[in-house]
Write an enzyme that holds these catalytic residues in place. Structure first.
Site, short mmCIF file in Angstrom:
data_model
loop_
_atom_site.label_atom_id
_atom_site.label_comp_id
_atom_site.label_asym_id
_atom_site.label_seq_id
_atom_site.Cartn_x
_atom_site.Cartn_y
_atom_site.Cartn_z
N ASP A 404 0.86 -1.19 0.00
CA ASP A 404 0.00 0.00 0.00
C ASP A 404 0.90 1.24 0.00
O ASP A 404 2.13 1.13 0.13
CB ASP A 404 -0.86 -0.07 1.28
N GLU A 407 2.62 5.26 -3.79
CA GLU A 407 2.63 6.31 -4.86
C GLU A 407 3.96 7.04 -4.92
O GLU A 407 4.33 7.47 -6.03
CB GLU A 407 1.47 7.29 -4.60
N ASP A 487 -8.97 3.89 -2.24
CA ASP A 487 -9.97 4.30 -1.24
C ASP A 487 -11.23 4.88 -1.88
O ASP A 487 -11.45 6.08 -1.88
CB ASP A 487 -9.35 5.31 -0.28
O1 MIG Z 1 -3.57 5.95 4.99
O2 MIG Z 1 -3.58 0.70 5.78
O3 MIG Z 1 -5.92 2.38 0.58
O4 MIG Z 1 -7.00 0.16 1.89
O5 MIG Z 1 -6.91 0.15 4.67
C1 MIG Z 1 -4.41 4.88 4.79
C2 MIG Z 1 -4.70 1.48 6.00
C3 MIG Z 1 -3.58 3.65 4.53
C4 MIG Z 1 -4.86 3.07 2.59
C5 MIG Z 1 -5.42 1.92 1.81
C6 MIG Z 1 -6.47 1.24 2.62
C7 MIG Z 1 -5.89 0.75 3.91
C8 MIG Z 1 -5.31 1.93 4.69
N1 MIG Z 1 -4.31 2.60 3.85
#
Ligand code: MIG
Length: 828
Positions: A404, A407, A487
């Site tokens: 995650d 980016e 999200d």
């Molecule tokens: O700042 O890990 O898109 O699916 O649950 C949020 C927590 C960080 C973003 C992801 C989301 C995930 C969440 N993450």
């Protein structure tokens, strides 16, 4: 080399829309024929066109006389070697399927060999300092797809987009850019057929599909290589296959990745995960995976476990395994800047693995763990180091990993990411070892993060298929990870958007994709959640996920009636597992998307006039047609392309078949459509417990008895539903589900075909491929569209068969033929 000056072309009508750097009057193009294409100069312009394959031409354009380096994060090195046979012509060259013409000023036209234009420059490239603009003319008939999961509806025409990977929490259905940059788009409707263009430039790029000027497709960027790949069809399917060859096929996913996956930000403890598993099993919701979001970690530090709430990971994974459930754990890329006692930082610091500030110090910024540093994934050695971090979790029994925030996302800054002048040390692939700043690397950073993860997992467990899910990526990222759309929100609008995102991802190389079922932010109404389960069950990766602090969205939360519908759809997905898995096999071999727009296999559907903004196909065989206004009770038409369709749920002919529901029965297969069956519209009235699904006449659909997890072996025969019609076939595929044994022959693949005869239907099994014996010993066949009793013989011996007049079926069971076999069905 032969040189030709194309003075005649000065008189062509293709004048540039705006001045190139050189002049408003196009310069004569000077062509130098090359073995693999042509080199062109026209005034200050210098470019090379290279025919990589018959339908694939790479266009490399020099800036200030110099070509960009021949390297790519997206296109495989072996694919950048020219393989086509090129014949020089007066104004360009031809391949076996393509004619390339160079006009005044160096304007390029791609045509079919019989002279139909596929794509033509509206003007030669315009270069202004480092920035560049490519302009192509845009006939009114063209429509555009691809660019990954960008918002803005299925068709990109009339819109403009930017590629810049962005953490876009709470994005709307019109926000751009969001998480991924896949600078590949596809066109349908040009006179010469479908095509695609990959602009292989990792900088911030932009695409305008007739937004500013209705007649012009423009794209470009402020910097970076002017280097694009033109991919001809003529069908959309051929474009996606060629693109998959160019950028790499997605590896076959482990079978469990196709099961139902339960997630939430956040499951706070091992006990909560045990309770979720218990509840899913008690409610008999088939499940393969539970996800561990950031709260399993110690102080949000990647590659740690909270010792209080997750005291014994090996025990947890073993307990889950006993219930047929795998665990996927999040491993964000930001490494906590903790000087002592945190191994990932210590080893990374020792190896100098982190992205730098311009002054040579490590770039440090806040994310979940607080002050963090960021691996320099553009260095092969740093990717290798990152891969070693997975050793412990693999030993603990974690099955897959979630990348995650790549980016990369940074807190407390308006740009939400690194400063543009941070320094990456490129030392990878064909790139000359050098530094590159974040302007160049940003869009490819997430992809290289997943590459490090994938390669690391493979090194640690060489015979297991890695499972990695990513939020950010770039063209070609499908080689390393599946993806999801980030999200999203719990709204009907987002449900609709999710279908369009998944379709466009599939056209952009990412066959495996998910959107958070329920919507991440907000909290769905019970009806929305139920509808999302229904549709999610037919998408490639099926994961229920939601944000911390929002209402819970596990399947049971809205009471038994909603649970019953949701369960029914999860169950149907598990019954369809052999079909899903055969599609996964097909994707890994050919690059064919799993979920597709209806016009992918049925081009005529595009002009049938129904609102198909929510319709999609799962493989070629199943057409899923949710209400186009998903929240509305309004009736709607489903357009069924020519060739005939059956209702998946009843097994009966859909539409108004010629079948004599009134008059006397004429023949056994009276209800069977022919290839010439016309397209039809069927009227649907939305009902929460119904999702219209249709089966193409000519489908042989494999299904299996219900299991609660793909870890279970189904008990009973494989089910084979035969829906007679034109080009009748289906494929059975099986392997061990998790290892790479299938690459060494340990798989089973068999094509089954059917044909209508005067007396009935014959079903033929081709010889099997592969050395694996599948789990099924018997096959329970249901022949649809059959009226009255029937006589079944297999290789001469007759078999019992049961007919059901109202269901229009004939059912019989055969021993699974390990080799070629023929079954004949005739009217009694
Ligand atoms: O700042 O890990 O898109 O699916 O649950 C949020 C927590 C960080 C973003 C992801 C989301 C995930 C969440 N993450």
């Amino acid at each position: 080399m032969k040189r030709l000056i194309l003075a005649a072309l000065l008189t062509t009508a293709a004048l540039p829309l705006s001045a190139t750097a050189a002049t408003a009057t196009p310069q004569a193009a000077v062509l130098t024929a090359q073995r693999d294409g042509v080199e062109v100069t026209a005034g200050a312009l210098k470019m090379r066109l290279i025919a990589l394959a018959d339908g694939v031409v790479r266009v490399r354009i020099a800036r200030d006389g110099a070509y960009p380096e021949d390297a790519s994060w997206a296109v495989l090195p072996e694919q950048r070697k020219a393989r086509a046979t090129v014949t020089a012509t007066a104004d360009g060259f031809t391949t076996a399927s393509l004619r390339v013409r160079i006009g005044a000023g160096g304007a390029i036209t791609f045509e079919t060999l019989d002279g139909k234009v596929i794509s033509a420059d509206a003007a030669p490239v315009a270069i202004d300092g480092k920035s560049f603009t490519l302009r192509k003319s845009l006939p009114i008939t063209e429509h555009f797809y691809g660019l990954g999961d960008k918002t803005g509806g299925l068709d990109r025409r009339g819109k403009e987009f930017v590629d810049w990977n962005t953490d876009a929490f709470g994005f709307t259905s019109a926000d751009d850019p969001i998480y991924k940059s896949i600078p590949f788009f596809l066109s349908t409707g040009a006179p010469g057929g479908s095509y695609g263009i990959l602009l292989d430039n990792t900088y911030r790029t932009w695409f305008d599909f007739g937004h500013r000027d209705a007649d012009t497709l423009t794209f470009g960027g402020p910097d970076g290589p002017i280097d694009y790949y033109f991919v001809a069809g003529p069908s959309l399917a051929e474009v996606t296959r060629r693109y998959a060859d160019l950028t790499g096929h997605a590896p076959l996913a482990p079978k469990w990745a196709l099961g139902y996956q339960q997630s939430r930000y956040s499951y706070m403890s091992a006990d909560e995960i045990r309770e979720i598993a218990r509840h899913l099993r008690a409610d008999r919701v088939p499940t393969d995976v539970i996800w561990m979001d950031i709260d399993y970690q110690d102080r949000n530090r990647p590659f740690t476990t909270n010792p209080t709430t997750f005291p014994d990971l090996p025990k947890l994974t073993a307990d889950m395994k006993a219930q047929g459930i795998k665990l996927v754990a999040i491993t964000d890329l930001h490494i906590a800047k903790v000087e002592t006692g945190y191994a990932p930082y210590t080893s990374g610091k020792r190896g100098d693995e982190f992205v730098k500030n311009p002054d040579g110090t490590d770039y440090v910024a806040p994310v979940w763990p607080g002050a963090s540093v960021f691996p320099d994934f553009t260095q092969t050695k740093s990717r290798t180091w990152w891969g070693t971090l997975y050793k412990g979790f693999l030993e603990d029994g974690i099955a897959g990993f979630w990348n995650d925030m790549n980016e990369p996302a940074i807190f407390n800054t308006p740009t939400k990411t690194m400063p543009l002048d941070t320094v990456h040390r490129i030392a990878s692939d064909d790139f000359a070892p050098r530094t590159g700043d974040h302007r160049e690397i940003h869009n490819v950073y997430g992809m290289q993060n997943t590459r490090a993860t994938y390669d690391g997992l493979l090194k640690l467990r060489p015979n297991e298929r890695p499972f990695v899910m990513t939020r950010a990526s770039y063209a070609g990222g499908q080689r390393y990870a599946v993806t999801w759309t980030g999200d999203n929100s719990a709204t009907w609008d987002h449900l609709k958007l999710s279908v369009q995102q998944i379709i466009n991802l599939g056209l952009s190389g990412f066959a495996y994709s998910a959107a958070d079922v329920s919507g991440f932010a907000g909290g769905p109404s019970p009806d929305l959640l139920t509808r999302w389960f229904e549709i999610g069950a037919f998408t490639p990766v099926f994961r229920d996920h939601s944000a911390t602090g929002t209402p819970r969205v596990e399947p049971w939360v809205d009471g038994p009636d909603h649970l019953a519908i949701r369960r029914r759809f999860v169950e149907e997905r598990y019954r369809l597992m052999p079909y899903f898995y055969a599609l996964a096999d097909q994707n890994s071999r050919f690059g064919d998307p799993i979920v597709r727009p209806v016009f992918y296999d049925y081009p005529s559907a595009a002009s049938m006039g129904c609102n198909q903004s929510m319709a999609f196909t799962l493989g070629k065989a199943l057409l899923i047609a949710p209400p186009p206004s998903p929240e509305s009770p309004q009736t709607y038409d489903v357009c069924l392309p020519a060739g005939g369709w059956y209702d998946y749920w009843t097994g009966l002919r859909a539409g108004t078949p010629e079948a004599a529901t009134t008059g006397p029965i004429q023949s056994a297969t009276q209800a069977v459509p022919t290839e010439h069956a016309k397209s039809e519209r069927v009227l649907e009235t939305p009902r929460l417990d119904r999702l219209p699904v249709f089966v193409r006449a000519g489908t042989i659909l494999p299904r299996q008895p219900l299991v609660q997890s793909t870890a279970q072996t189904p008990s009973g025969p494989l089910m084979l539903d035969i829906y007679p019609g034109g080009e009748c076939s289906g494929t059975l595929y099986e392997d061990d589900g998790t290892t790479l044994g299938y690459q060494r022959g340990a798989f089973f693949r068999q094509t089954v075909r059917c044909a209508a005869t005067a007396a009935g239907v014959t079903v033929t099994f081709d010889g099997k491929e592969g050395s694996l014996a599948p789990w099924w010993k018997q096959i329970a066949v249901t022949l649809h569209g059959w009226q009255g009793p029937g006589r079944v013989t297999q290789n001469g011996a007759s078999l019992g068969a049961e007919s059901d007049v109202s269901a229009q079926t004939l059912r019989f069971t055969i021993a699974a033929p390990g080799k070629a076999a023929r079954v004949t069905i005739e009217k009694n």
